[in-house]
Design a protein around this motif. Structure first.
Motif, short mmCIF file in Angstrom:
data_model
loop_
_atom_site.label_atom_id
_atom_site.label_comp_id
_atom_site.label_asym_id
_atom_site.label_seq_id
_atom_site.Cartn_x
_atom_site.Cartn_y
_atom_site.Cartn_z
N HIS A 80 4.77 -18.55 -70.33
CA HIS A 80 3.47 -18.43 -69.68
C HIS A 80 2.36 -18.02 -70.65
O HIS A 80 2.55 -17.12 -71.48
N ILE A 81 1.24 -18.67 -70.51
CA ILE A 81 -0.03 -18.15 -71.04
C ILE A 81 -0.84 -17.75 -69.81
O ILE A 81 -1.48 -18.58 -69.16
N ASN A 82 -0.71 -16.49 -69.45
CA ASN A 82 -1.39 -15.98 -68.26
C ASN A 82 -1.70 -14.50 -68.44
O ASN A 82 -1.41 -13.90 -69.48
N GLU A 126 -8.70 -20.82 -60.67
CA GLU A 126 -8.12 -21.61 -59.58
C GLU A 126 -6.69 -21.20 -59.23
O GLU A 126 -6.19 -21.57 -58.18
N GLY A 127 -6.03 -20.47 -60.10
CA GLY A 127 -4.69 -19.98 -59.81
C GLY A 127 -3.57 -20.97 -60.06
O GLY A 127 -2.40 -20.63 -59.87
N ASN A 128 -3.88 -22.18 -60.47
CA ASN A 128 -2.84 -23.18 -60.70
C ASN A 128 -2.17 -23.01 -62.05
O ASN A 128 -2.73 -22.43 -62.98
N PHE A 134 0.74 -31.71 -67.15
CA PHE A 134 1.38 -31.93 -65.86
C PHE A 134 1.15 -30.69 -65.00
O PHE A 134 1.32 -29.57 -65.47
N GLN A 135 0.81 -30.89 -63.73
CA GLN A 135 0.68 -29.72 -62.85
C GLN A 135 2.06 -29.29 -62.39
O GLN A 135 2.86 -30.09 -61.91
N ALA A 136 2.35 -27.99 -62.55
CA ALA A 136 3.62 -27.43 -62.10
C ALA A 136 3.53 -27.09 -60.61
O ALA A 136 2.49 -26.62 -60.14
N HIS A 137 4.60 -27.36 -59.90
CA HIS A 137 4.77 -26.96 -58.48
C HIS A 137 3.45 -26.91 -57.69
O HIS A 137 3.05 -25.86 -57.20
N GLY A 170 -0.41 -20.84 -52.64
CA GLY A 170 -1.41 -20.33 -53.57
C GLY A 170 -1.95 -21.37 -54.53
O GLY A 170 -2.95 -21.12 -55.21
N MET A 171 -1.29 -22.53 -54.60
CA MET A 171 -1.75 -23.60 -55.48
C MET A 171 -2.76 -24.49 -54.75
O MET A 171 -2.80 -24.52 -53.52
N THR A 172 -3.55 -25.22 -55.50
CA THR A 172 -4.49 -26.17 -54.92
C THR A 172 -4.37 -27.50 -55.65
O THR A 172 -4.04 -27.55 -56.83
N LEU A 173 -4.63 -28.57 -54.93
CA LEU A 173 -4.59 -29.90 -55.53
C LEU A 173 -5.92 -30.19 -56.21
O LEU A 173 -6.99 -29.87 -55.70
#
Length: 225
Positions: free
Chosen positions: A41-43, A90-92, A130-133, A138-141
């Motif tokens: 993770h880079i978070n 955005e939390g993604n 690539f977008q993960a899960h 909590g994720m948004t498209l």
């Protein structure tokens, strides 16, 4: 056929992971994998205790997980460098493939970027995003033109990633489809990734195979009957 993991975390870098690089390597060797992309993770959690440090110091900390995995591999497995970036606004989470230490240093801290900016930098430099899960709570498209693909199967047993919804979305938007175990802990499930006819030994080969879609997602989600 060859099996490559696309989504794995190690303790010491990813704060939510509890398997050391040595434990990760032994688990994957035993499971018959030929390679892995370490996507620590880079978070905010990764840098919680070192926010006052420079980006160069943060990158050095991040690279420690990759280097430890390479050392633990002892030539038994191909280890590639990737990352999973969380965007604060955005939390993604986004999986980036083709990563190098030099690229991370030149990118600067990406956590406060928006997807359009991050995607532009990734593609400008010849990497892939690539977008993960994306259907996890909590994720948004986001707009699919900013993505090279999506993780249609996420094997993390501690989250409901609604993989079947991701599969449907990927097919509708004609996005590349990958699969990842999202390995964190000794009790994490193994069995996801991509299967290829040619062995992937470095990031250049990974990017070539992903772009050409010369792979098969493993443990891909099945659509409801």
């Amino acid at each position: 056929m060859y099996l490559l993991e696309t989504h794995v975390h190690t303790a010491g870098v990813s704060a939510c992971a509890h398997s050391t690089p040595e434990m990760v390597m032994e688990a994957y060797v035993k499971a018959g994998y030929h390679g892995m992309v370490v996507t620590n993770h880079i978070n905010n959690q990764t840098y919680k205790t070192m926010e006052e440090k420079s980006w160069e110091e943060k990158v050095a900390h991040f690279m420690g997980g990759y280097r430890a995995l390479c050392q633990a591999a002892k030539g038994r497995m191909d280890v590639l460098l990737g990352c999973e970036i969380n965007l604060n606004g955005e939390g993604n989470d986004y999986l980036i493939y083709g990563v190098t230490e030099k690229w991370l240093l030149e990118l600067g801290d990406p956590r406060n970027m928006r997807l359009k900016e991050l995607s532009g930098r990734v593609r400008q430099d010849g990497l892939m995003i690539f977008q993960a899960h994306p259907f996890r709570y909590g994720m948004t498209l986001k707009r699919e033109e900013w993505l090279d693909g999506v993780e249609v199967f996420n094997g993390n047993p501690n989250h409901d990633s609604h993989n079947y919804l991701t599969e449907m979305w990927a097919r509708e938007k004609k996005l590349r489809r990958i699969s990842g175990s999202d390995y964190h802990n000794p009790d994490s499930l193994l069995g996801a990734g991509i299967r290829t006819e040619e062995r992937i030994r470095n990031n250049e080969e990974l990017l070539e195979i992903l772009r050409a879609e010369k792979y098969q997602p493993v443990c891909e989600a099945h659509l409801p009957e």
